[in-house]
Design a protein around this motif. Structure first.
Motif, PDB file in Angstrom:
ATOM      1  N   GLY A 206       0.812  -1.211   0.000  1.00 11.83           N
ATOM      2  CA  GLY A 206       0.000   0.000   0.000  1.00 11.83           C
ATOM      3  C   GLY A 206       0.840   1.253   0.000  1.00 11.83           C
ATOM      4  N   LYS A 207       1.886   1.279   0.812  1.00 15.31           N
ATOM      5  CA  LYS A 207       2.761   2.448   0.863  1.00 15.31           C
ATOM      6  C   LYS A 207       3.470   2.664  -0.468  1.00 15.31           C
ATOM      7  N   VAL A 208       3.885   1.563  -1.105  1.00 14.15           N
ATOM      8  CA  VAL A 208       4.527   1.669  -2.421  1.00 14.15           C
ATOM      9  C   VAL A 208       3.564   2.259  -3.443  1.00 14.15           C
ATOM     10  N   LEU A 209       2.341   1.734  -3.466  1.00 12.06           N
ATOM     11  CA  LEU A 209       1.349   2.219  -4.428  1.00 12.06           C
ATOM     12  C   LEU A 209       1.028   3.686  -4.186  1.00 12.06           C
ATOM     13  N   LEU A 210       0.970   4.077  -2.932  1.00 12.06           N
ATOM     14  CA  LEU A 210       0.716   5.469  -2.587  1.00 12.06           C
ATOM     15  C   LEU A 210       1.884   6.348  -3.010  1.00 12.06           C
ATOM     16  N   ALA A 211       3.096   5.925  -2.713  1.00 10.59           N
ATOM     17  CA  ALA A 211       4.277   6.747  -2.975  1.00 10.59           C
ATOM     18  C   ALA A 211       4.575   6.919  -4.456  1.00 10.59           C
ATOM     19  N   PHE A 212       4.309   5.894  -5.255  1.00 10.04           N
ATOM     20  CA  PHE A 212       4.703   5.944  -6.657  1.00 10.04           C
ATOM     21  C   PHE A 212       3.545   6.189  -7.620  1.00 10.04           C
ATOM     22  N   SER A 213       2.361   6.471  -7.092  1.00 11.32           N
ATOM     23  CA  SER A 213       1.256   6.868  -7.963  1.00 11.32           C
ATOM     24  C   SER A 213       1.524   8.260  -8.508  1.00 11.32           C
ATOM     25  N   ASP A 214       0.801   8.652  -9.555  1.00 12.45           N
ATOM     26  CA  ASP A 214       0.976   9.985 -10.132  1.00 12.45           C
ATOM     27  C   ASP A 214       0.775  11.046  -9.068  1.00 12.45           C
TER      28      ASP A 214
ATOM     29  N   ILE B  23       0.685   3.800  11.433  1.00 15.09           N
ATOM     30  CA  ILE B  23       0.766   5.253  11.298  1.00 15.09           C
ATOM     31  C   ILE B  23      -0.645   5.833  11.353  1.00 15.09           C
ATOM     32  N   THR B  24      -0.825   6.840  12.180  1.00 13.61           N
ATOM     33  CA  THR B  24      -2.135   7.509  12.265  1.00 13.61           C
ATOM     34  C   THR B  24      -2.003   9.016  12.060  1.00 13.61           C
ATOM     35  N   ASP B  25      -0.781   9.502  11.903  1.00 16.30           N
ATOM     36  CA  ASP B  25      -0.525  10.934  11.718  1.00 16.30           C
ATOM     37  C   ASP B  25      -0.299  11.219  10.233  1.00 16.30           C
ATOM     38  N   ARG B  26      -1.096  12.098   9.661  1.00 12.43           N
ATOM     39  CA  ARG B  26      -1.037  12.372   8.220  1.00 12.43           C
ATOM     40  C   ARG B  26       0.301  12.998   7.819  1.00 12.43           C
ATOM     41  N   ALA B  27       0.827  13.895   8.660  1.00 10.62           N
ATOM     42  CA  ALA B  27       2.105  14.528   8.336  1.00 10.62           C
ATOM     43  C   ALA B  27       3.231  13.502   8.330  1.00 10.62           C
ATOM     44  N   GLU B  28       3.217  12.588   9.276  1.00 10.57           N
ATOM     45  CA  GLU B  28       4.234  11.536   9.323  1.00 10.57           C
ATOM     46  C   GLU B  28       4.122  10.617   8.119  1.00 10.57           C
ATOM     47  N   LEU B  29       2.906  10.309   7.697  1.00 12.76           N
ATOM     48  CA  LEU B  29       2.724   9.481   6.505  1.00 12.76           C
ATOM     49  C   LEU B  29       3.303  10.182   5.274  1.00 12.76           C
ATOM     50  N   SER B  30       3.066  11.472   5.148  1.00 12.53           N
ATOM     51  CA  SER B  30       3.611  12.232   4.025  1.00 12.53           C
ATOM     52  C   SER B  30       5.135  12.200   4.030  1.00 12.53           C
ATOM     53  N   ARG B  31       5.742  12.347   5.208  1.00 13.86           N
ATOM     54  CA  ARG B  31       7.210  12.289   5.302  1.00 13.86           C
ATOM     55  C   ARG B  31       7.717  10.902   4.916  1.00 13.86           C
ATOM     56  N   GLN B  32       6.993   9.878   5.354  1.00 14.37           N
ATOM     57  CA  GLN B  32       7.412   8.520   5.027  1.00 14.37           C
ATOM     58  C   GLN B  32       7.296   8.253   3.530  1.00 14.37           C
TER      59      GLN B  32
ATOM     60  N   ILE C  83      10.152   6.934   0.969  1.00 14.36           N
ATOM     61  CA  ILE C  83       9.937   5.761   0.112  1.00 14.36           C
ATOM     62  C   ILE C  83      10.275   6.086  -1.331  1.00 14.36           C
ATOM     63  N   ARG C  84       9.852   7.231  -1.792  1.00 11.98           N
ATOM     64  CA  ARG C  84      10.147   7.636  -3.169  1.00 11.98           C
ATOM     65  C   ARG C  84      11.657   7.779  -3.372  1.00 11.98           C
ATOM     66  N   ALA C  85      12.354   8.289  -2.362  1.00 11.41           N
ATOM     67  CA  ALA C  85      13.796   8.499  -2.483  1.00 11.41           C
ATOM     68  C   ALA C  85      14.566   7.181  -2.449  1.00 11.41           C
ATOM     69  N   GLN C  86      14.161   6.250  -1.584  1.00  9.27           N
ATOM     70  CA  GLN C  86      14.914   5.007  -1.431  1.00  9.27           C
ATOM     71  C   GLN C  86      14.442   3.897  -2.361  1.00  9.27           C
ATOM     72  N   GLY C  87      13.223   4.029  -2.897  1.00 11.18           N
ATOM     73  CA  GLY C  87      12.727   3.068  -3.871  1.00 11.18           C
ATOM     74  C   GLY C  87      12.063   1.845  -3.287  1.00 11.18           C
TER      75      GLY C  87
ATOM     76  N   GLY D 274       8.172   5.246 -16.394  1.00  8.87           N
ATOM     77  CA  GLY D 274       8.114   5.242 -14.943  1.00  8.87           C
ATOM     78  C   GLY D 274       6.715   5.225 -14.380  1.00  8.87           C
ATOM     79  N   ARG D 275       5.731   4.875 -15.203  1.00 12.76           N
ATOM     80  CA  ARG D 275       4.345   4.845 -14.734  1.00 12.76           C
ATOM     81  C   ARG D 275       4.106   3.628 -13.852  1.00 12.76           C
ATOM     82  N   LEU D 276       3.450   3.855 -12.720  1.00 13.86           N
ATOM     83  CA  LEU D 276       3.166   2.772 -11.767  1.00 13.86           C
ATOM     84  C   LEU D 276       2.232   1.731 -12.375  1.00 13.86           C
ATOM     85  N   VAL D 277       2.637   0.485 -12.288  1.00 14.98           N
ATOM     86  CA  VAL D 277       1.811  -0.628 -12.748  1.00 14.98           C
ATOM     87  C   VAL D 277       1.267  -1.406 -11.555  1.00 14.98           C
ATOM     88  N   ALA D 278       2.145  -1.698 -10.594  1.00 18.65           N
ATOM     89  CA  ALA D 278       1.760  -2.528  -9.450  1.00 18.65           C
ATOM     90  C   ALA D 278       2.825  -2.395  -8.374  1.00 18.65           C
ATOM     91  N   ALA D 279       2.649  -3.143  -7.301  1.00 22.88           N
ATOM     92  CA  ALA D 279       3.650  -3.257  -6.238  1.00 22.88           C
ATOM     93  C   ALA D 279       3.856  -4.729  -5.958  1.00 22.88           C
TER      94      ALA D 279
END
Length: 253
Positions: free
Chosen positions: A141-149, A170-179, A183-187, A211-216
């Motif tokens: 889920g985090k991968v799909l979120l991070a690499f979607s358009d 994770i329940t904090d929206r700001a922390e999720l955004s930072r994560q 994820i995008r940086a480390q792949g 680089g279009r997301l297909v799946a995770a």
């Protein structure tokens, strides 16, 4: 009346087929031109297909694409005809090489949809094909979120339900955004007991042309076998599987 209904169904199927010929999406005008239908007819048929989830519409690009309902029906047809599916042998190899369960998932609205999985030799994973799960607690889920358009990513980050599944979720929206940025940086994305107690998982994106997301694709393991740190040692095999899947899987609409 029956002939009229049959004609409408035929036109809708023609529109659906044409969408399949436009992996990057098509405008209503393009569909009308390709099909030879009046614009109003094409627009009405597209609207119905979107309502029934056979197509999706991107208001920013003003383009229509095939929807997940088509994908789900295709999987059922493949299963009924005895096909293992394109992903099955790749996930099987990944599990054999790592000894851990492997999972393939796609983005389905504000959730992930499990497409295929291969259980490890010592345990059964907690998801099955057709299951839907949260984006913020799972590796896929985090991968799909991070690499979607970018527009999709920002919209999801602002509205998805952050209800916890465990005490580590994770329940904090700001922390999720930072994560997500990390994820995008480390792949890759990981989770340890965020989605299920006693489980860890590591996921990477399957990226198509441009680089279009297909799946995770992810590896999952119980903590008695491997921690998240241990799974990171399997990144080379996981990334190779993602590359193989990118070559074999059709681009997502």
């Amino acid at each position: 009346m029956a002939a009229e209904r049959s004609g409408t169904v035929g036109k809708a199927l023609r529109v659906l087929t044409l969408l399949g010929e436009h992996p990057g999406g098509a405008t209503a005008g393009q569909v009308a031109e390709d099909a030879g239908y009046p614009f109003s007819t094409a627009y009405r048929l597209l609207h119905t297909l979107v309502e029934e989830e056979f197509a999706t519409y991107d208001p920013r690009e003003k383009r229509y694409r095939l929807g997940l309902r088509v994908y789900q029906l295709g999987r059922r047809v493949a299963h009924q005809r005895g096909f293992e599916g394109t992903a099955a042998p790749i996930l099987q190899r990944l599990t054999e090489r790592t000894g851990e369960s492997s999972i393939l998932a796609v983005l389905d609205g504000d959730r992930f949809l499990t497409v295929h999985k291969v259980d490890g030799p010592q345990f059964r994973t907690t998801t099955d094909p057709g299951d839907r799960g949260p984006l913020h607690t799972s590796a896929v889920g985090k991968v799909l979120l991070a690499f979607s358009d970018a527009p999709v990513r920002e919209e999801l980050l602002g509205r998805i339900d952050l209800s916890p599944r465990t005490g580590h979720s994770i329940t904090d929206r700001a922390e999720l955004s930072r994560q997500v940025e990390r994820i995008r940086a480390q792949g890759w994305a990981g989770q340890q007991e965020e989605n299920d107690t006693g489980m860890a998982a590591l996921g990477v994106p399957v990226l198509g042309p441009g680089g279009r997301l297909v799946a995770a694709v992810a590896l999952a393991a119980p903590l008695f076998r491997s921690t998240l740190g241990g799974l990171q040692e399997r990144l080379p095999e996981l990334r190779q599987a993602a590359e193989d899947l990118a070559l074999e899987l059709p681009s997502r609409p």
